[in-house]
Write a protein that holds these residues in place. Structure first.
Motif, short mmCIF file in Angstrom:
data_model
loop_
_atom_site.label_atom_id
_atom_site.label_comp_id
_atom_site.label_asym_id
_atom_site.label_seq_id
_atom_site.Cartn_x
_atom_site.Cartn_y
_atom_site.Cartn_z
N GLY A 1 0.79 -1.22 0.00
CA GLY A 1 0.00 0.00 0.00
C GLY A 1 0.83 1.27 0.00
N TYR A 2 2.17 1.16 0.19
CA TYR A 2 3.01 2.34 0.20
C TYR A 2 3.17 2.91 -1.21
CZ TYR A 2 4.71 0.86 4.85
OH TYR A 2 4.81 0.50 6.16
N ALA A 3 3.30 4.22 -1.30
CA ALA A 3 3.71 4.84 -2.56
C ALA A 3 5.19 4.56 -2.77
CB ALA A 3 3.45 6.34 -2.51
N THR A 4 5.61 4.52 -4.01
CA THR A 4 7.01 4.27 -4.36
C THR A 4 7.65 5.54 -4.90
OG1 THR A 4 6.54 3.66 -6.65
CG2 THR A 4 6.36 1.91 -5.00
N ILE A 5 8.95 5.46 -5.09
CA ILE A 5 9.68 6.57 -5.71
C ILE A 5 9.07 6.90 -7.07
CG2 ILE A 5 11.85 7.07 -6.88
CD1 ILE A 5 12.23 7.70 -4.09
N ASN A 6 8.72 5.87 -7.83
CA ASN A 6 8.14 6.10 -9.16
C ASN A 6 6.75 6.72 -9.07
OD1 ASN A 6 10.37 5.16 -10.55
ND2 ASN A 6 9.66 3.05 -10.52
N ASP A 7 6.01 6.42 -8.00
CA ASP A 7 4.70 7.06 -7.81
C ASP A 7 4.87 8.56 -7.62
OD1 ASP A 7 2.96 4.82 -7.99
OD2 ASP A 7 3.52 4.21 -5.96
N ILE A 8 5.93 8.97 -6.95
CA ILE A 8 6.20 10.39 -6.77
C ILE A 8 6.42 11.05 -8.13
CG2 ILE A 8 7.77 12.10 -5.78
CD1 ILE A 8 8.42 10.04 -3.59
N ALA A 9 7.21 10.38 -8.97
CA ALA A 9 7.55 10.95 -10.28
C ALA A 9 6.35 11.11 -11.19
CB ALA A 9 8.61 10.08 -10.95
N ALA B 1 16.85 11.01 -2.64
CA ALA B 1 16.34 10.47 -3.91
C ALA B 1 14.97 11.03 -4.26
CB ALA B 1 16.27 8.94 -3.84
N VAL B 2 14.19 11.44 -3.25
CA VAL B 2 12.85 11.93 -3.56
C VAL B 2 12.90 13.28 -4.26
CG1 VAL B 2 11.89 10.69 -1.58
CG2 VAL B 2 12.42 13.13 -1.37
N TRP B 3 13.97 14.06 -4.02
CA TRP B 3 14.01 15.39 -4.60
C TRP B 3 14.00 15.33 -6.13
CZ3 TRP B 3 12.69 20.07 -4.46
CH2 TRP B 3 13.23 20.99 -5.36
N GLY B 4 14.83 14.45 -6.71
CA GLY B 4 14.87 14.36 -8.16
C GLY B 4 13.52 14.02 -8.74
N ARG B 5 12.76 13.14 -8.07
CA ARG B 5 11.43 12.76 -8.56
C ARG B 5 10.43 13.91 -8.40
NH1 ARG B 5 15.28 8.91 -7.89
NH2 ARG B 5 14.71 6.94 -8.90
N ILE B 6 10.50 14.60 -7.26
CA ILE B 6 9.60 15.73 -7.05
C ILE B 6 9.86 16.82 -8.09
CG2 ILE B 6 8.99 17.59 -5.46
CD1 ILE B 6 9.68 15.65 -3.16
N LYS B 7 11.13 17.10 -8.33
CA LYS B 7 11.50 18.14 -9.30
C LYS B 7 11.02 17.77 -10.69
CE LYS B 7 14.17 21.80 -10.39
NZ LYS B 7 14.12 21.79 -11.84
N ARG B 8 11.23 16.54 -11.10
CA ARG B 8 10.79 16.11 -12.43
C ARG B 8 9.26 16.18 -12.54
NH1 ARG B 8 14.19 13.18 -15.97
NH2 ARG B 8 16.33 12.94 -15.24
N ALA C 1 7.26 18.15 -10.90
CA ALA C 1 6.86 19.56 -10.97
C ALA C 1 7.09 20.12 -12.37
CB ALA C 1 7.63 20.38 -9.93
N ASP C 2 8.21 19.77 -12.98
CA ASP C 2 8.49 20.22 -14.34
C ASP C 2 7.46 19.68 -15.33
OD1 ASP C 2 10.69 21.57 -13.42
OD2 ASP C 2 12.14 20.06 -14.03
N ARG C 3 6.91 18.53 -14.99
CA ARG C 3 5.90 17.90 -15.85
C ARG C 3 4.52 18.51 -15.62
NH1 ARG C 3 2.91 14.20 -14.47
NH2 ARG C 3 4.15 13.63 -12.66
N GLY C 4 4.37 19.32 -14.57
CA GLY C 4 3.09 19.97 -14.31
C GLY C 4 2.44 19.59 -13.00
N ALA C 5 3.06 18.74 -12.20
CA ALA C 5 2.49 18.35 -10.91
C ALA C 5 2.46 19.56 -9.98
CB ALA C 5 3.30 17.23 -10.28
N LYS C 6 1.41 19.62 -9.15
CA LYS C 6 1.26 20.71 -8.17
C LYS C 6 1.89 20.25 -6.86
CE LYS C 6 -1.36 22.98 -11.11
NZ LYS C 6 -1.50 21.96 -12.16
N VAL C 7 2.83 21.05 -6.35
CA VAL C 7 3.54 20.71 -5.12
C VAL C 7 3.09 21.61 -3.98
CG1 VAL C 7 5.81 20.56 -3.99
CG2 VAL C 7 5.55 19.87 -6.39
N VAL C 8 2.72 20.99 -2.87
CA VAL C 8 2.42 21.71 -1.63
C VAL C 8 3.51 21.34 -0.63
CG1 VAL C 8 0.78 22.03 0.26
CG2 VAL C 8 -0.06 21.63 -2.08
N TYR C 9 4.17 22.34 -0.07
CA TYR C 9 5.28 22.11 0.86
C TYR C 9 4.88 22.56 2.25
CZ TYR C 9 9.83 22.98 3.16
OH TYR C 9 10.88 23.02 4.05
#
Length: 834
Positions: free
Chosen positions: A366-374, A391-398, A400-408
């Protein structure tokens, strides 16, 4: 699924999905088209013109890395016209590329060299112009020789996609080069030293500093393994010559590794590692043979157990040890010493939250994976997870560049602020209240429709509990809460919550899961990052007080394990680490495996005092830690790169360490076999593989639950945040660095400490607080909390809000100021100028 397109390449008919580039179509057909600027995993630019091809009925040569296939397309990749065009481009590149192939470390792996050879270019047709740039090797990890740069732009694109975004082209025409802003050195420009630029560079312009002069590419063998620096356990390859690691690479050159993973391997072969056992004689630790050390340990454990009973002995396993070592260790304590007093430092690093999440999401599936973040559409980033699990930063950044909305949600003005649509700058300790407020907005807006649809238990009680957080002084405006709620309410967008379970409070973790359930997001929505490489595995191997291997409860499963082990498994509850170090604890003898409680545990002054009062202490570790210095017997520890072994990463997946070095030290299971034998106990493991087989027999699939579908339920969230009268206080929060780590010896003996933003111990203060308290950078201060006091040095950090001070997480001076029951803070603190 994309429609299929059929085309012909060099006379070979092939079908590929619609939208495929000609370059990828050729690769699918087994045809290699030369390319320099294109790099798998990065956006193609078509800049180098090496990958040109001919397409029938299309005028001129076509760049294959950006041209999409079309039905019936006929492509040729190796006509004389194409080869001549490629020769021309390569010769132009060679005209400003000094011929240093004889001494270049990239020789044998350089793409420019390879294509010059394949095209038959023996010497360039144009005069060679040496750019004459100074070679930058001022930093400890990366050498930049832009005289060898071919301006392919790979380093710029990978830095922009998943790094610190500090590189770009500067100047124009023949003077063009890659540089940082104002041509600053990497350290000053904000480089995070992930080394991605080195990984993608096709020439010798960017190289690993430690690898220079050590080996040619063809001399290296590759050992597949996984990183041990955090719970992500990223896949990597050690490039080895003889018994030395020369460098570390990834499966694809554009794959992300943080500085620790790519450059932090030096500690494993450090000369500072323990090489021989030590035994305390006349107050001093002196070298001893393995036989002498184990004889002494066996005799003392036996005497103390006989005198005080099973409650008098126990063990602590660190969260960095392998599954096999943790399993053998807990079996020795439980079945050998007949005590369930076995626990782990993971207790202070989010164990309670991990246990709740296991039930709440139905197991690790049931956990999200690194790829789920991307691939997420909306991402909620909580706390400093981007530093604890880089490792999560690279996925979050990619994403966001793809259009994902990030809440920090975090107080520190770090990387996520640059890409966040909404920044929830909450007061430390109020994060759960902010999440509750977001939930309340959603309930008022939608009435919990999605939660009811998913049949989440306890909705009515949960909705009522939200009211107590409505007016909590969190530091976040109602407008920002509403904006975050609006983004999270989009149930059509794939949502992922990214947090580090060892960096948030239990209440924050509970509130985050509740927010997922409220919007109908039950599975693959929460990524439980962790600073420790095997927190999940140590827990599942039974090295915690409340469960035997496979998360089977104590004492309920005692009879079962007595049958499985052929030895009596104790059925009395064991002590947790909190209880071991509490006043009046019955513990008299302790075995500590790859853990340094005196430095790494909160309340470490109390911990040290308790250890000093023990009658016998054994420590097994890689280095002579502060805890080891207090021991009666110190045993060297074998590294997974010598023994092999496995871990369970944050996603709940088993990862295998590769063997790089020959065994210099007995493995943990071998040491335990010998120790048990000297106590007339039969604990036979045989090998790492056989230990793994035993684990699977008693805890199938390493205790990883296959994934169940329980009826999800909201978790209780207690407390509403800081009280109004406390808002003006100074709050101390342990905070991580991308270059720091749980074990300071790993960092120090790998040279990563040179990259730390502040050298030595420190307390960072916001500029406003520094002015108010009359403190300047470098000033000596005393930091006091309800748990202790320590002296340190002030650093002024403009990324901090007023009222918040930070100190390095996992450091001894920080842990002096925290309590056993408040490992993550925040705690009220006082600064006094010395």
């Amino acid at each position: 699924m994309a429609a299929s397109v059929t085309l012909t390449i060099d006379g070979k008919e092939i079908s590929v999905p619609e939208g495929t580039t000609v370059l990828h179509a050729a690769q699918a057909a087994g045809i290699d088209i030369p390319h320099l600027c294109y790099c798998s995993g990065l956006k193609a630019t078509g800049a180098c013109r090496i990958c040109v091809v001919e397409i029938e009925k299309v005028r001129g040569l076509v760049v294959s890395c950006i041209r999409k296939v079309a039905p019936g397309m006929v492509v040729r990749t190796d006509t004389e016209q194409i080869l001549e065009a490629r020769r021309f481009v390569i010769e132009l590149l060679l005209s400003r590329h000094p011929g240093l192939c004889l001494s270049c470390d990239k020789s044998g792996a350089c793409k420019l060299q390879r294509y010059a050879y394949e095209l038959g270019i023996e010497k360039p047709s144009f005069p060679v112009r040496d750019p004459g740039y100074p070679v930058d090797d001022a930093n400890p990890l990366i050498v930049r020789n832009y005289n060898l740069c071919i301006l392919c732009g790979r380093c710029i694109r990978v830095c922009r996609a998943q790094g610190s975004d500090i590189l770009d082209f500067v100047k124009r025409g023949i003077e063009t080069k890659v540089a940082t802003a104002l041509d600053k050195p990497l350290q000053e420009a904000g480089c995070d030293f992930c080394g991605s630029c080195v990984g993608v560079c096709p020439t010798g312009a960017l190289l690993e500093k430690k690898a220079r002069g050590k080996a040619r590419e063809w001399e290296l063998c590759s050992v597949e393994s996984h990183c041990g620096y955090c719970g992500s356990a990223c896949k990597l390859y050690y490039k080895v010559k003889g018994n030395d690691i020369v460098k570390v690479t990834t499966e694809k050159s554009s794959d992300y590794l943080c500085a620790r993973g790519r450059f932090g391997y030096g500690y494993a072969s450090s000369e500072a590692r323990l090489k021989t056992p030590l035994v305390r004689k006349n107050g001093d630790l002196v070298a001893a043979s393995w036989d002498e050390a184990l004889e002494h340990a066996a005799a003392r454990f036996g005497e103390i157990r006989e005198k005080y009973g099973p409650q008098g002995v126990g063990g602590i396993a660190g969260g960095l040890t392998t599954n096999e070592a943790a399993y053998a260790f807990q079996k020795f304590i439980r079945a050998g010493l007949q005590s369930n007093n076995v626990d782990s430092g993971v207790r202070f690093s989010g164990l309670d939250l991990l246990q709740k999440l296991e039930v709440a999401v139905g197991g690790t599936k049931g956990y999200a994976t690194i790829n789920d973040i991307a691939t997420a559409g909306v991402i909620l980033v909580i706390g400093d997870v981007w530093r604890r699990v880089p490792a999560v930063w690279g996925r979050i950044k990619r994403a966001a560049d793809r259009g994902a909305k990030v809440v920090y949600l975090g107080f520190y003005a770090g990387r996520p602020v640059k890409i966040a649509k909404v920044w929830l700058r909450a007061l430390p300790g109020a994060e759960h209240a902010v999440l509750q407020q977001i939930a309340q907005v959603l309930v008022q807006k939608e009435g919990g429709v999605k939660a009811e649809k998913e049949q989440v238990a306890g909705f009515t009680k949960f909705a009522k509990s939200l009211k107590q957080a409505a007016d909590a002084p969190t530091g976040v405006s109602a407008e920002d809460v509403a904006a975050a709620a609006e983004l999270w309410a989009d149930s059509k967008a794939k949502g992922v919550v990214v947090l580090a379970v060892d960096g948030v409070t239990n209440e924050t973790g509970n509130a985050a899961l509740n927010l997922c359930l409220l919007t109908g997001r039950v599975k693959k929505v929460l990524f439980p990052g962790h600073s420790l490489s095997n927190a999940q595995g140590v827990w599942r191997m039974g090295a915690v007080a409340e469960s035997y291997p496979g998360l089977q409860p104590v004492p309920k499963s005692a009879a079962k394990f007595s049958r499985l082990w052929g030895m009596t498994a104790p059925d009395t509850p064991g002590l947790t680490v909190n209880e071991m170090f509490a006043q009046g604890s019955p513990l008299r003898a302790l075995y500590v495996l790859q853990e340094d409680p005196v430095a790494s545990f909160p309340g470490c002054v109390q911990v040290a005092a308790r250890l000093k009062g023990l009658e016998f202490l054994v420590v097994q570790d890689l280095f002579l830690t502060e805890t080891a210095k207090m021991a009666d017997v110190v045993l060297p520890l074998a590294h997974p790169l010598e023994t092999g072994g496995t871990c369970v990463n944050a996603e709940g997946r088993v990862r295998q360490y590769g063997k790089v070095f020959p065994e210099k030290t007995p493995a943990v299971w071998q040491v335990i076999e010998q120790l048990a034998s000297k106590m007339n106990l039969s604990l036979s493991f045989g090998s790492c593989r056989l230990v793994g087989e035993e684990v699977r027999a008693v805890a199938p699939n390493f205790g990883i639950t296959p994934g169940t579908s329980p009826r999800p339920a909201f978790l209780p969230v207690n407390g509403s945040g800081p009280k109004a009268e406390e808002v003006g206080s100074l709050w101390l929060v342990p905070f991580t660095s991308r270059f720091g780590f749980y074990n300071e010896f790993w960092v120090r003996n790998s040279g990563l400490d040179d990259l730390l933003p502040y050298q030595g111990d420190f307390v960072a203060v916001a500029p406003e607080d520094a002015d108010r308290l009359g403190l300047a950078g470098g000033a000596a201060v005393s930091v006091s909390t309800a748990y202790g006091q320590t002296g340190t040095v002030v650093q002024v950090d403009p990324s901090l809000p007023t009222g918040v001070i930070i100190m390095p997480a996992f450091a001894a001076k920080t842990n002096m100021l925290l309590g056993l029951n408040e490992p993550n803070g925040p705690v009220a603190a006082t600064l006094t100028k010395l």
